[in-house]
Scaffold this motif. Structure first.
Motif, PDB file in Angstrom:
ATOM      1  N   PRO A   1       0.407  12.414  -2.293  1.00  7.86           N
ATOM      2  CA  PRO A   1       1.117  11.290  -1.655  1.00  7.86           C
ATOM      3  C   PRO A   1       1.954  10.466  -2.640  1.00  7.86           C
ATOM      4  O   PRO A   1       2.938   9.847  -2.224  1.00  7.86           O
TER       5      PRO A   1
ATOM      6  N   GLN B   1      10.158   5.152  -1.089  1.00  4.83           N
ATOM      7  CA  GLN B   1       9.579   5.272   0.249  1.00  4.83           C
ATOM      8  C   GLN B   1       9.537   3.900   0.907  1.00  4.83           C
ATOM      9  O   GLN B   1       9.668   2.880   0.250  1.00  4.83           O
ATOM     10  N   GLN B   2       9.298   3.925   2.186  1.00 12.74           N
ATOM     11  CA  GLN B   2       9.178   2.684   2.932  1.00 12.74           C
ATOM     12  C   GLN B   2       7.707   2.321   3.034  1.00 12.74           C
ATOM     13  O   GLN B   2       6.854   3.169   3.274  1.00 12.74           O
ATOM     14  N   THR B   3       7.397   1.041   2.817  1.00 16.55           N
ATOM     15  CA  THR B   3       6.036   0.590   3.096  1.00 16.55           C
ATOM     16  C   THR B   3       6.078  -0.847   3.570  1.00 16.55           C
ATOM     17  O   THR B   3       7.151  -1.439   3.721  1.00 16.55           O
TER      18      THR B   3
ATOM     19  N   PRO C   1       0.837  -1.211   0.000  1.00 16.85           N
ATOM     20  CA  PRO C   1       0.000   0.000   0.000  1.00 16.85           C
ATOM     21  C   PRO C   1       0.866   1.253   0.000  1.00 16.85           C
ATOM     22  O   PRO C   1       1.848   1.350   0.725  1.00 16.85           O
ATOM     23  N   ARG C   2       0.512   2.198  -0.848  1.00 17.02           N
ATOM     24  CA  ARG C   2       1.242   3.462  -0.925  1.00 17.02           C
ATOM     25  C   ARG C   2       0.973   4.300   0.317  1.00 17.02           C
ATOM     26  O   ARG C   2      -0.190   4.523   0.673  1.00 17.02           O
ATOM     27  N   PRO C   3       2.002   4.795   0.966  1.00 18.42           N
ATOM     28  CA  PRO C   3       1.789   5.659   2.134  1.00 18.42           C
ATOM     29  C   PRO C   3       0.971   6.892   1.758  1.00 18.42           C
ATOM     30  O   PRO C   3       1.160   7.454   0.670  1.00 18.42           O
ATOM     31  N   GLY C   4       0.099   7.280   2.643  1.00 18.65           N
ATOM     32  CA  GLY C   4      -0.704   8.475   2.417  1.00 18.65           C
ATOM     33  C   GLY C   4      -1.868   8.268   1.475  1.00 18.65           C
ATOM     34  O   GLY C   4      -2.655   9.184   1.235  1.00 18.65           O
ATOM     35  N   HIS C   5      -1.977   7.061   0.923  1.00 18.70           N
ATOM     36  CA  HIS C   5      -3.063   6.743  -0.015  1.00 18.70           C
ATOM     37  C   HIS C   5      -4.119   5.869   0.659  1.00 18.70           C
ATOM     38  O   HIS C   5      -3.928   5.402   1.786  1.00 18.70           O
TER      39      HIS C   5
END
Lengths: 363, 363, 363, 363
Positions: free
Chosen positions: A307, A313-315, A101-105
């Motif tokens: 986002p 990025q880290q997820t 999952p994309r952070p902030g999404h």
């Protein structure tokens, strides 16, 4: 529920970013409004990506096709349905997002909510693309509001903390709103615009993104619209403004700035201008006790930074349970605020049209 | 409409400040919730005026009388109606307001909306006193939410620009919320509280008033509540928060602060804590794509300074059409923020109960 | 949900048969309607039991106390709340019903729905007594409708298959409705009334009960109210008529009789009477395509026989799982149709007021 | 409003008979339901005209195109939108109807309601063709209801007073409903069918039309669904059933027949069948106190004769103000009851799905 809004005018938005099509049904829209296609297409275009190098170059065909509710060039009074076909979507760009999952999404929360059945491609129903039907609905509502003497416009109040000149709280003119509507970027102070564009370009070069604030005004709003307690004008406007993806704050008039004011300065003194009751200041943003006062309605919406950034990025891999690196491919706007003005206006226009229609009845 | 709110749990508030009584009907409330009168009275007391020298000394009898919906000490599942009788109101204090609308109040807009038929005494249905039934409804909802593991609490984030320590966005504890509930003033930093009280006293001495911000947290909120687009958790919460008189701004998580962040810092990275998916930061305030993420839900509401001040103000005589001096008699809070925390919590509790009940069905 | 109804005027009913009180909140009611207490009490009295030997002798104090929404003798436009206190209820009469559900009653389904937490005394929230607040709301709506030129009235169309003279489908007069309102029993043919009363007395002597049909008319209804498809006038009226306990059928105009007609006879031919478009027959009961035509609105509701009969009946002991004998003590109406007319009228009046207010807006 | 219905599942129907397309958006539909296209097309076909010589030969392309809400063969949980394109419509057939309203049709009331802006071609949004999207929505709901063990089916109870064998009130079987679904004409008694077809043919030869009654059953409905007072199962079902054009009466269980029963016969005695509480009779049609009892849900809808008949009729010229002769050209069904069964079932299925989803929550 999810995708339906309104009382006397009810909009129902449908579609997924990479599905067959997106669109909106507008139930309760007044009959006899001339369908001004040029105006509507211009509103769609104001929101559309690809208009400048900062925004995403993804090609979108945003021309709405009217399925119902318009006859002989005018609205019929029965539901208006407009569909925008999705074309040339590269779903491959989004593969794997269901697991990472994309952070902030909404990828993660959408998956939970819909038990992994939601369409993950491009965010599916959560995509910013779903603001296109909202802009269509807003454009139609603006056409009717104009017949009632109500105009809605907005400007970019800030991007990355660079501030535009705010609206004068007691005087916003039709000419000013028209100029903002026609501008490539709705900013009142040209120097602020230059600085904003530079900040966006900086963010883009660093594979990052920036947020901002849109300030929206409605003028000509009749005094006496809305209701106390549970159905205030602020309640209605905020409920549709928070329907716009990325909006995380809404304030009216002085808003959070009220916290710094004393009552003696915050109170807007009444006076009479000819036959019209006005206030000398308008810290309340045209709304008193949840009801419009006839002064300009002023609302600001905070928009978070896009986002989707190109930076690694880290997820979390949901299947493997491990924290992993995520690289989001595809083209993404380093700043959606430049395209947000017509969306915020559309939300405000739909809410005001709903309120005016409630006040006017079938008339 | 005006005074009804909610989908699966629907509250309907009634009453005027100086009428026979005020109250609320709660339709759709779950059956089998033990009616904890002590808890409910404590919530009512937290909101009640007269608890300290800063707040109004007007005597109010805020004990709710249950007319329906509670049987054998538990809720029945059918509508709960609670009435608070109005006693000892001195209507004389408010004479003349129908002609001289108080700046910053609903006197003028209420008169327009209701064609001069509204009860003008003490603001009538627009009175802050109408938050008492909301607190009752919120207290009842808190009792049910607690059975679901959900706790709601808040603190005064600021008064007159003096800031309390904000909630930690990823860690708010039950003990912390309980301590705030029991405090005379829900402030986390004692020095901030001293400064706030001093600022209020200053305003009082100058016959003025001050505003502020309440920060509210809900913990234990299940992930996956809410819906995309038109019915986001932000939409629902804001629509009831803006029903609280004097609230003029609402923000979630970083809120307007997002405008100063870049995406790389704003995005909340996912990780796993045991079996639970969490985020390392919580700038989104526990809501992603309109749906709860399981992280603490964080919302702030801006509250304007009490418009009723003892200072002489300028207003308009509607009958004479002349600008005149207005002196508001009676006792008024120089700051309502100290009493606002339970009201904001009540609004959040009602909205969350509505959402949880929608997700759980009759179960 | 359950106990809330309406769009532009929303009523919220609360209370249980043997609780502290019952009542209704009416949100969105127009301001400035003179509160004619005598008219309202007369409507309450028409519904009240104990008016004649056939109906239950249980003493009820049905005088509504206004808590809000009326000021200086007129409605304020903000919510009207009326409470009827419950007094002198003998709960002992109903003991044991939680285990032995009464056939034809909501005892069993109410217990399931509310997980055994509902108030079982006297049927709790399911009691026919809850029609008293509906009659109050209907009476208030009638006062406003009258100002719009709309009158609502009804008669007992049948009891135990004995038929009264039906309304003339194209001509119902104000005088006729007024006469029915003032009558002890709203029946047009005196001989039919005698036969009905005899049939009720027969049933009473045999410890049994009988049902019937109420025919309701609304005249002066503006043409053009309502909407096609999902929100027809029939939809709205039926949804509130089926809220009246014991109603099991609703039909408009020729209704089920249409099944026996051919199109050539069923169609109502248009003609012009002065400037007014009328139809020569009115088989459609004043509604075409879901929208009012301006002809008398005609609706009939079928009311089942009172399920509470003195005869010994068979039921199930839910705890023991055995079929057992049930004797219902207390006094029960052998026929509630004689009291149903004002209830059916109230439902129709509330629905029409909601429709007219939607069409008129705030005006 | 008009074209939106439902609480937890909300359908929004759009389109005009001769516009670009008709369709429906279904918001709140559960995720993970396999999209069984064959089943859905079969339901559409059951409603479609042109299947036999009695029904209209007008060629319609009723294949729905899914724009959203279905991904990888399953519903996503976000709005499902289906569009049916209109093709080969001969608008010329309907010219002049704007001036000469067809008796029994919505031509006149629609014109009033929408201030002459409505699309008059083929009845526009009022057309019976708008039941096609309802059947689509109902078919989708049936697929989900089936997963919950709920089946919905119906038969033609009567045409032109010729009665089919009614459903056994305490025993309707899945096999029986399946057989009716597959039949060319859903009639239980073959001799009744022969007589019905003969009556239709008689009417056709006389350029006339006939009406009838559909009886619909739902089995496997969980006990305990629905709410007392204002939101009874009868209220919800009737509100959507009266949304079906030509429906003028709705009754549950014994319905209007209750008027002929005494309480001692009308009451349905409880007993236990294994672990299941049942009733020996089911005069209440599976609904007690507005809540489902677990017995078969039985509802009947009266359908008026097709108002479009070939016979010359009298109507009013609105422009000339004179009564004139009207000849309706084009091909029209002498009886729509033969095609109404799937429409009535669809309405019932949508309402039940809405109720079950409300009871189940997101689960």
């Amino acid at each position: 529920m999810g995708s339906t809004w309104g009382n006397s005018i009810r909009i129902s938005v449908f579609g997924e970013s990479h599905g067959a099509g997106i669109g909106v049904t507008i139930d309760g829209f007044p009959p006899g409004v001339v369908y001004d296609e040029a105006f509507i297409l211009r509103e769609m275009e104001r929101r559309a990506p690809g208009r400048n190098k900062q925004s995403t170059a993804r090609s979108e065909s945003d021309t709405p096709r009217i399925l119902s509710g318009v006859f002989d060039g005018r609205t019929t009074g029965t539901p208006v349905c407009a569909v925008i076909e999705n074309t040339n979507q590269h779903s491959g760009d989004y593969a794997g997002l269901a697991d990472q999952p994309r952070p902030g999404h909404a990828d993660y929360t959408g998956m939970l909510r819909y038990k992994k059945c939601n369409d993950p491609r491009g965010g599916g129903h959560f995509s910013g693309r779903l603001t296109a039907p909202l802009v269509f609905a807003g454009a139609l509502c603006k056409l009717w509001l104009k017949m009632q003497g109500v105009l809605v416009g907005s400007h970019i109040q800030s991007i990355a903390q660079i501030q535009d000149m705010p609206f004068d709280d007691v005087c916003v003119t039709p000419a000013q709103l028209e100029q903002l509507r026609l501008a490539d970027y709705p900013v009142q102070n040209p120097r602020a615009l230059d600085a904003m564009l530079a900040a966006i370009e900086d963010a883009r070069l660093e594979q990052d993104s920036v947020g901002g604030v849109i300030e929206c005004a409605a003028i000509g709003v009749p005094a006496g619209l809305g209701s106390p307690m549970m159905d205030t004008v602020e309640s209605r406007l905020s409920s549709i403004l928070f329907a716009v993806p990325a909006v995380k704050g809404v304030e009216f008039g002085a808003g959070f700035g009220f916290a710094a004011l004393r009552g003696s300065h915050a109170n807007d003194a009444f006076y009479k201008d000819g036959d019209v009751v006005k206030t000398e200041t308008n810290n309340n943003g045209g709304i008193l006790g949840g009801i419009t006062s006839g002064m300009p309605l002023l609302v600001r919406a905070a928009i978070k930074p896009t986002p989707s950034i190109s930076q690694t990025q880290q997820t979390l891999s949901l299947s493997r349970g491990t924290v992993e690196q995520l690289s989001i491919h595809g083209r993404h706007d380093p700043c959606i605020v430049t395209r947000a003005a017509p969306v915020i206006e559309a939300a405000v226009a739909v809410a005001l049209a709903d309120l005016v229609r409630e006040a006017n009845g079938y008339a």
